[in-house]
Motif scaffolding. Sequence first.
Motif, PDB file in Angstrom:
ATOM      1  N   SER A   1      14.640   7.814  -0.434  1.00  0.00           N
ATOM      2  CA  SER A   1      15.337   6.785  -1.224  1.00  0.00           C
ATOM      3  C   SER A   1      15.095   5.377  -0.694  1.00  0.00           C
ATOM      4  CB  SER A   1      16.840   7.066  -1.248  1.00  0.00           C
ATOM      5  OG  SER A   1      17.094   8.255  -1.941  1.00  0.00           O
ATOM      6  N   ALA A   2      15.073   5.234   0.609  1.00  0.00           N
ATOM      7  CA  ALA A   2      14.932   3.907   1.209  1.00  0.00           C
ATOM      8  C   ALA A   2      13.504   3.382   1.183  1.00  0.00           C
ATOM      9  CB  ALA A   2      15.436   3.926   2.651  1.00  0.00           C
ATOM     10  N   TRP A   3      12.511   4.268   1.386  1.00  0.00           N
ATOM     11  CA  TRP A   3      11.157   3.783   1.599  1.00  0.00           C
ATOM     12  C   TRP A   3      10.178   4.102   0.481  1.00  0.00           C
ATOM     13  CZ3 TRP A   3      11.620   0.279   4.955  1.00  0.00           C
ATOM     14  CH2 TRP A   3      12.555   0.411   5.966  1.00  0.00           C
ATOM     15  N   ILE A   4      10.322   5.237  -0.177  1.00  0.00           N
ATOM     16  CA  ILE A   4       9.342   5.645  -1.180  1.00  0.00           C
ATOM     17  C   ILE A   4       9.764   5.240  -2.587  1.00  0.00           C
ATOM     18  CG2 ILE A   4       8.106   7.605  -2.185  1.00  0.00           C
ATOM     19  CD1 ILE A   4       7.394   6.896   0.797  1.00  0.00           C
ATOM     20  N   ARG A   5      10.993   5.499  -2.943  1.00  0.00           N
ATOM     21  CA  ARG A   5      11.464   5.215  -4.305  1.00  0.00           C
ATOM     22  C   ARG A   5      11.240   3.768  -4.741  1.00  0.00           C
ATOM     23  NH1 ARG A   5      16.734   7.741  -5.133  1.00  0.00           N
ATOM     24  NH2 ARG A   5      15.514   9.518  -5.793  1.00  0.00           N
TER      25      ARG A   5
ATOM     26  N   GLU B   1      -3.691   0.649  -4.614  1.00  0.00           N
ATOM     27  CA  GLU B   1      -2.871  -0.467  -4.153  1.00  0.00           C
ATOM     28  C   GLU B   1      -1.417  -0.139  -4.430  1.00  0.00           C
ATOM     29  OE1 GLU B   1      -2.303  -5.288  -4.411  1.00  0.00           O
ATOM     30  OE2 GLU B   1      -3.691  -4.323  -5.791  1.00  0.00           O
ATOM     31  N   ILE B   2      -0.636  -0.031  -3.357  1.00  0.00           N
ATOM     32  CA  ILE B   2       0.789   0.269  -3.447  1.00  0.00           C
ATOM     33  C   ILE B   2       1.560  -1.032  -3.272  1.00  0.00           C
ATOM     34  CG2 ILE B   2       2.726   1.477  -2.358  1.00  0.00           C
ATOM     35  CD1 ILE B   2       0.747   3.630  -1.520  1.00  0.00           C
ATOM     36  N   LEU B   3       2.557  -1.232  -4.118  1.00  0.00           N
ATOM     37  CA  LEU B   3       3.414  -2.404  -4.018  1.00  0.00           C
ATOM     38  C   LEU B   3       4.767  -2.001  -3.442  1.00  0.00           C
ATOM     39  CD1 LEU B   3       2.718  -4.087  -7.462  1.00  0.00           C
ATOM     40  CD2 LEU B   3       1.708  -4.650  -5.251  1.00  0.00           C
ATOM     41  N   THR B   4       5.273  -2.819  -2.535  1.00  0.00           N
ATOM     42  CA  THR B   4       6.561  -2.588  -1.901  1.00  0.00           C
ATOM     43  C   THR B   4       7.423  -3.849  -2.033  1.00  0.00           C
ATOM     44  OG1 THR B   4       5.925  -3.421   0.265  1.00  0.00           O
ATOM     45  CG2 THR B   4       5.455  -1.113  -0.164  1.00  0.00           C
ATOM     46  N   PRO B   5       8.745  -3.720  -1.862  1.00  0.00           N
ATOM     47  CA  PRO B   5       9.607  -4.884  -2.057  1.00  0.00           C
ATOM     48  C   PRO B   5       9.653  -5.891  -0.913  1.00  0.00           C
ATOM     49  CG  PRO B   5      10.933  -2.921  -1.714  1.00  0.00           C
ATOM     50  CD  PRO B   5       9.504  -2.480  -1.766  1.00  0.00           C
ATOM     51  N   SER B   6       9.136  -5.546   0.274  1.00  0.00           N
ATOM     52  CA  SER B   6       9.240  -6.489   1.386  1.00  0.00           C
ATOM     53  C   SER B   6       8.174  -6.239   2.443  1.00  0.00           C
ATOM     54  CB  SER B   6      10.621  -6.373   2.056  1.00  0.00           C
ATOM     55  OG  SER B   6      10.719  -5.138   2.755  1.00  0.00           O
ATOM     56  N   ALA B   7       7.996  -7.212   3.316  1.00  0.00           N
ATOM     57  CA  ALA B   7       7.055  -7.067   4.424  1.00  0.00           C
ATOM     58  C   ALA B   7       7.506  -5.945   5.356  1.00  0.00           C
ATOM     59  CB  ALA B   7       6.935  -8.380   5.185  1.00  0.00           C
ATOM     60  N   TYR B   8       8.798  -5.798   5.521  1.00  0.00           N
ATOM     61  CA  TYR B   8       9.329  -4.719   6.356  1.00  0.00           C
ATOM     62  C   TYR B   8       8.950  -3.358   5.762  1.00  0.00           C
ATOM     63  CZ  TYR B   8      12.572  -2.072   9.255  1.00  0.00           C
ATOM     64  OH  TYR B   8      13.116  -1.177  10.133  1.00  0.00           O
ATOM     65  N   HIS B   9       9.000  -3.248   4.443  1.00  0.00           N
ATOM     66  CA  HIS B   9       8.568  -2.015   3.775  1.00  0.00           C
ATOM     67  C   HIS B   9       7.088  -1.752   4.042  1.00  0.00           C
ATOM     68  CE1 HIS B   9      12.178  -1.252   1.387  1.00  0.00           C
ATOM     69  NE2 HIS B   9      11.582  -0.151   0.968  1.00  0.00           N
TER      70      HIS B   9
ATOM     71  N   ILE C   1       6.008   1.654   5.817  1.00  0.00           N
ATOM     72  CA  ILE C   1       5.155   2.601   5.081  1.00  0.00           C
ATOM     73  C   ILE C   1       3.878   2.857   5.879  1.00  0.00           C
ATOM     74  CG2 ILE C   1       3.729   2.895   3.008  1.00  0.00           C
ATOM     75  CD1 ILE C   1       6.461   3.077   2.003  1.00  0.00           C
ATOM     76  N   GLU C   2       3.255   1.795   6.383  1.00  0.00           N
ATOM     77  CA  GLU C   2       2.022   1.956   7.159  1.00  0.00           C
ATOM     78  C   GLU C   2       2.251   2.775   8.418  1.00  0.00           C
ATOM     79  OE1 GLU C   2       0.843  -2.122   7.699  1.00  0.00           O
ATOM     80  OE2 GLU C   2      -0.392  -2.102   5.892  1.00  0.00           O
ATOM     81  N   GLU C   3       3.353   2.538   9.114  1.00  0.00           N
ATOM     82  CA  GLU C   3       3.609   3.199  10.392  1.00  0.00           C
ATOM     83  C   GLU C   3       4.165   4.612  10.254  1.00  0.00           C
ATOM     84  OE1 GLU C   3       6.166   0.537  12.537  1.00  0.00           O
ATOM     85  OE2 GLU C   3       4.559  -0.904  12.886  1.00  0.00           O
ATOM     86  N   ARG C   4       5.002   4.856   9.239  1.00  0.00           N
ATOM     87  CA  ARG C   4       5.720   6.124   9.188  1.00  0.00           C
ATOM     88  C   ARG C   4       5.340   7.048   8.033  1.00  0.00           C
ATOM     89  NH1 ARG C   4      11.859   4.842   9.399  1.00  0.00           N
ATOM     90  NH2 ARG C   4      11.922   7.107   9.251  1.00  0.00           N
ATOM     91  N   PHE C   5       4.839   6.502   6.927  1.00  0.00           N
ATOM     92  CA  PHE C   5       4.646   7.328   5.735  1.00  0.00           C
ATOM     93  C   PHE C   5       3.225   7.319   5.181  1.00  0.00           C
ATOM     94  CE2 PHE C   5       9.100   5.955   5.799  1.00  0.00           C
ATOM     95  CZ  PHE C   5       9.687   7.197   5.994  1.00  0.00           C
ATOM     96  N   TYR C   6       2.342   6.565   5.798  1.00  0.00           N
ATOM     97  CA  TYR C   6       0.966   6.470   5.316  1.00  0.00           C
ATOM     98  C   TYR C   6       0.329   7.849   5.168  1.00  0.00           C
ATOM     99  CZ  TYR C   6      -3.978   5.250   5.130  1.00  0.00           C
ATOM    100  OH  TYR C   6      -5.295   5.154   4.769  1.00  0.00           O
TER     101      TYR C   6
END
Length: 92
Positions: A24-28, A46-54, A58-63
């Motif tokens: 819910s927090a990172w993928i949705r 190309e994946i779009l996310t809502p913030s630089a933190y996302h 995403i790169e560090e934990r869910f790539y």
Amino acid sequence: MDSESLWQSISGELGVTLNGPNFSAWIRPCTIKSINPIDDTRLLIEILTPSAYHVRTIEERFYINIKEASEKITHKKSINYSISIFNQQQDC
């Protein structure tokens, strides 16, 4: 497969493998902006996310999770990603 259908399929795979809060927090909140073939066996997504933190999370934990789900769904041997921030006012 179009961007929306692909992301729905990837999200479905990740919804099964990730715990609810992480999903819910990172993928949705993410979406796919574009899918570009590199050659017969590779795609650039190309994946779009809502913030630089996302982007960083995403790169560090869910790539790897996203990569594996994408390869399974698209039957491509190699998926490369570009992850960027979408404009909050943009209709995504």
